[in-house]
Design a protein around this motif. Structure first.
Motif, PDB file in Angstrom:
ATOM      1  N   TRP A 141      38.942  79.277  23.489  1.00  0.00           N
ATOM      2  CA  TRP A 141      38.072  78.740  22.444  1.00  0.00           C
ATOM      3  C   TRP A 141      37.322  77.493  22.910  1.00  0.00           C
ATOM      4  CZ3 TRP A 141      36.194  81.237  18.650  1.00  0.00           C
ATOM      5  CH2 TRP A 141      36.915  82.255  18.010  1.00  0.00           C
ATOM      6  N   GLN A 142      37.811  76.868  23.987  1.00  0.00           N
ATOM      7  CA  GLN A 142      37.102  75.728  24.571  1.00  0.00           C
ATOM      8  C   GLN A 142      36.350  76.145  25.835  1.00  0.00           C
ATOM      9  OE1 GLN A 142      38.985  71.772  24.158  1.00  0.00           O
ATOM     10  NE2 GLN A 142      40.919  72.915  24.174  1.00  0.00           N
ATOM     11  N   LEU A 143      36.295  77.456  26.086  1.00  0.00           N
ATOM     12  CA  LEU A 143      35.639  78.051  27.251  1.00  0.00           C
ATOM     13  C   LEU A 143      36.302  77.630  28.553  1.00  0.00           C
ATOM     14  CD1 LEU A 143      31.838  78.000  26.304  1.00  0.00           C
ATOM     15  CD2 LEU A 143      33.705  79.417  25.440  1.00  0.00           C
ATOM     16  N   ALA A 144      37.576  77.217  28.461  1.00  0.00           N
ATOM     17  CA  ALA A 144      38.333  76.912  29.679  1.00  0.00           C
ATOM     18  C   ALA A 144      38.733  78.203  30.383  1.00  0.00           C
ATOM     19  CB  ALA A 144      39.578  76.099  29.341  1.00  0.00           C
ATOM     20  N   PRO A 162      32.276  78.402  19.316  1.00  0.00           N
ATOM     21  CA  PRO A 162      31.910  77.189  20.059  1.00  0.00           C
ATOM     22  C   PRO A 162      30.404  76.922  20.016  1.00  0.00           C
ATOM     23  CG  PRO A 162      33.523  78.444  21.295  1.00  0.00           C
ATOM     24  CD  PRO A 162      33.121  79.305  20.132  1.00  0.00           C
ATOM     25  N   ILE A 181      26.511  74.133  24.635  1.00  0.00           N
ATOM     26  CA  ILE A 181      27.634  75.039  24.893  1.00  0.00           C
ATOM     27  C   ILE A 181      27.093  76.436  25.153  1.00  0.00           C
ATOM     28  CG2 ILE A 181      29.779  76.001  23.974  1.00  0.00           C
ATOM     29  CD1 ILE A 181      29.903  73.595  22.069  1.00  0.00           C
ATOM     30  N   SER A 208      27.933  70.699  20.850  1.00  0.00           N
ATOM     31  CA  SER A 208      29.223  70.084  20.543  1.00  0.00           C
ATOM     32  C   SER A 208      29.084  69.131  19.354  1.00  0.00           C
ATOM     33  CB  SER A 208      29.751  69.339  21.762  1.00  0.00           C
ATOM     34  OG  SER A 208      28.884  68.255  22.072  1.00  0.00           O
ATOM     35  N   ILE A 244      28.939  72.449  16.407  1.00  0.00           N
ATOM     36  CA  ILE A 244      30.344  72.754  16.132  1.00  0.00           C
ATOM     37  C   ILE A 244      30.873  71.955  14.935  1.00  0.00           C
ATOM     38  CG2 ILE A 244      31.580  71.059  17.537  1.00  0.00           C
ATOM     39  CD1 ILE A 244      33.064  73.547  18.773  1.00  0.00           C
ATOM     40  N   TYR A 249      33.304  62.917  18.990  1.00  0.00           N
ATOM     41  CA  TYR A 249      33.899  62.351  20.203  1.00  0.00           C
ATOM     42  C   TYR A 249      32.854  61.899  21.215  1.00  0.00           C
ATOM     43  CZ  TYR A 249      33.355  67.427  20.645  1.00  0.00           C
ATOM     44  OH  TYR A 249      32.877  68.714  20.551  1.00  0.00           O
ATOM     45  N   SER A 263      45.317  79.267  23.822  1.00  0.00           N
ATOM     46  CA  SER A 263      44.034  79.634  23.208  1.00  0.00           C
ATOM     47  C   SER A 263      42.883  78.779  23.719  1.00  0.00           C
ATOM     48  CB  SER A 263      44.129  79.497  21.686  1.00  0.00           C
ATOM     49  OG  SER A 263      44.502  78.173  21.324  1.00  0.00           O
ATOM     50  N   ASP A 264      42.986  78.315  24.957  1.00  0.00           N
ATOM     51  CA  ASP A 264      41.929  77.464  25.490  1.00  0.00           C
ATOM     52  C   ASP A 264      40.634  78.221  25.781  1.00  0.00           C
ATOM     53  OD1 ASP A 264      43.072  75.013  25.275  1.00  0.00           O
ATOM     54  OD2 ASP A 264      43.792  74.905  27.342  1.00  0.00           O
TER      55      ASP A 264
END
Length: 469
Positions: free
Chosen positions: A131-134, A307, A227, A216, A330, A220, A128-129
């Motif tokens: 969802w990270q726009l990968a 995102p 995004i 974002s 986010i 972190y 499901s990456d």
């Protein structure tokens, strides 16, 4: 017609508007867009902060947000419309409408099980990456592969198990049952039916400049990263929609009892009835709608996480109240902010019931405002005819509110609040005309917050004889 006192709701909305502006800045959220609908009226449509922090573009009520899982409410509404027409039944199995699933583990899953998240279907697939726009979001071919690849995670009807894949499959069912593409169906039968000019089922590149930028989290990093918006492809029925807070509350109002523009009351009650308790929360889930009790008020709605955008909407179909808060980060506290409006309405309603309805509250407004000193910011608020001392920095400013009673035209007494506060003590006002110059109380003298903010911007440090004021 709502049973809520209109003046109480108006008081709550007036303070909510001021509090949101404060919270957006205090919580360092890039932008907050909010709307409130009551009975047959739009009471609030405001925006705070920035649509684009790098370019310094202020957020407006017209900027578009990705409302993500709000999409499920549109999908569920479409399904119930088709059942009302006799085209579709809730106990239809997936293989009846999606024959490519014949022989697969999901073939016998019913429409109702998907609507209530009780089908046991995998949430987003084994990878499901996107969802990270990968990766790109799954198209229909990829969705079919996900649904055929160990997608049965737990037995059907064992528990509530949220699934974006399940709602994506419902989009294919709607297309097969209606004979229209999913996006075309929801546009014609929901969006256009309600006249929502700033709502759509998927990202619209032609309106790219109208979208609020997403950002974002600060969990972190020390700064937020922009995004990009992307198309959610075959997952639009689960997460693709865009809208504004104003359009969302107008849509929510169509789910009030007595409104038949989209569905009969029987179908709306079916959507709103609890199907499952959601483990780990105090909430429940119906058919495409969450259920929660907030201060004794039963409300429905949905949240959304895309995102860069976090959003939340609640509505009370009995008292005809709806609130929607959209944030473009986010980690945006959209649910916390939306819940506060409901709590403020509850507090204002209780104040209206405790106060003489025929009394004149006009003179109480002179005591209200936002004040600050070195230790805190505090709001004196009039809700339903009752004065309260609230903490705008609190996640729930209505928690243990301190009631204030009038002693004379310059003095209030605290008659409520937490035990560590200053119960029974007074707040002494200094006025210039009807303008508050200062308030002397238990934590020292406070001043209108603009004055303290100005002092903080110019003082190098606070020291004896050089206070923050």
């Amino acid at each position: 017609m709502s049973n809520l006192p209109r003046e109480a709701v108006a008081d709550a909305v007036t303070y909510f508007e001021s509090w949101l502006e404060f919270r957006q800045r205090y919580s360092r959220i890039p932008g907050v867009q909010a709307a409130v609908w009551f009975d047959d009226d739009l009471l609030l449509s405001r925006a705070y902060g920035y649509a684009d922090t790098e370019a310094g573009i202020s957020l407006t009520p017209r900027h578009l947000f990705r409302i993500a899982s709000h999409s499920k409410t549109f999908t569920a509404t479409a399904v119930l419309q088709l059942t009302e027409k006799g085209v579709l039944r809730l106990d239809d199995t997936l293989e009846q409408w999606l024959p490519w699933l014949t022989g697969q583990p999901l073939s016998g899953i019913t429409v109702r099980e998907l609507l209530g998240h009780s089908a046991g279907v995998i949430r987003d697939g084994h990878d499901s990456d996107f969802w990270q726009l990968a990766d790109e979001f799954p198209d229909e071919a990829a969705l079919r592969k996900i649904a055929s690849d160990r997608a049965e995670v737990v037995p059907a009807n064992e528990r509530f198990k949220y699934s974006n894949i399940g709602y994506s499959l419902l989009g294919l069912v709607i297309a097969a049952a209606s004979g229209q593409d999913y996006q075309a169906y929801v546009r014609e039968h929901i969006i256009d039916q309600l006249g929502l000019p700033n709502t759509g089922p998927e990202y619209d590149p032609a309106r790219a400049t109208e979208y609020a930028c997403g950002y974002s989290a600060l969990a972190y990093a020390d700064h937020r990263v922009r995004i990009d918006h992307v198309d959610t492809a075959a997952m639009a029925p689960a997460t693709g929609f865009y809208s504004t807070a104003e359009d969302v509350v107008r849509y929510a109002a169509a789910h009030f009892h007595g409104d038949v523009r989209l569905l009969t009351d029987a179908s709306k009650r079916l959507m709103q009835r609890a199907e499952w308790k959601v483990e780990g929360t105090d909430g429940e889930y119906g058919l495409g709608l969450s259920r929660a009790e907030i201060g004794g008020r039963l409300v429905f709605g949905h949240g959304g996480g895309y995102p860069g955008h976090i959003t939340r909407t609640f509505f009370d179909p009995e008292d005809r109240l709806a609130v929607s808060v959209l944030t473009n980060a986010i980690d945006g506290p959209a649910e916390e902010l939306a819940v506060t409006l409901l709590r403020l309405v509850n507090l204002a309603e209780s104040g209206a019931h405790d106060t003489d309805a025929g009394s004149d509250h006009a003179g109480l407004h002179r005591f209200t405002g936002r004040f600050a000193n070195l230790w805190r910011a505090a709001d004196v608020v009039l809700l339903g005819g009752q004065l309260y001392l609230l903490a705008p920095t609190a996640a729930d400013p209505t928690h243990a509110p301190a009631k204030l009673s009038v002693i004379d035209d310059h003095t209030l007494r605290m008659t409520g609040g937490v035990g560590y506060a200053s119960y029974g003590e007074t707040l002494s006002y200094e006025f210039s005309g009807d303008t508050v110059m200062s308030i002397r109380g238990a934590t020292g003298t406070s001043y209108p917050i603009e004055r303290v903010r100005g002092a903080a911007a110019t003082l190098g440090h606070v020291s004896p004889g050089k206070p923050l004021r």
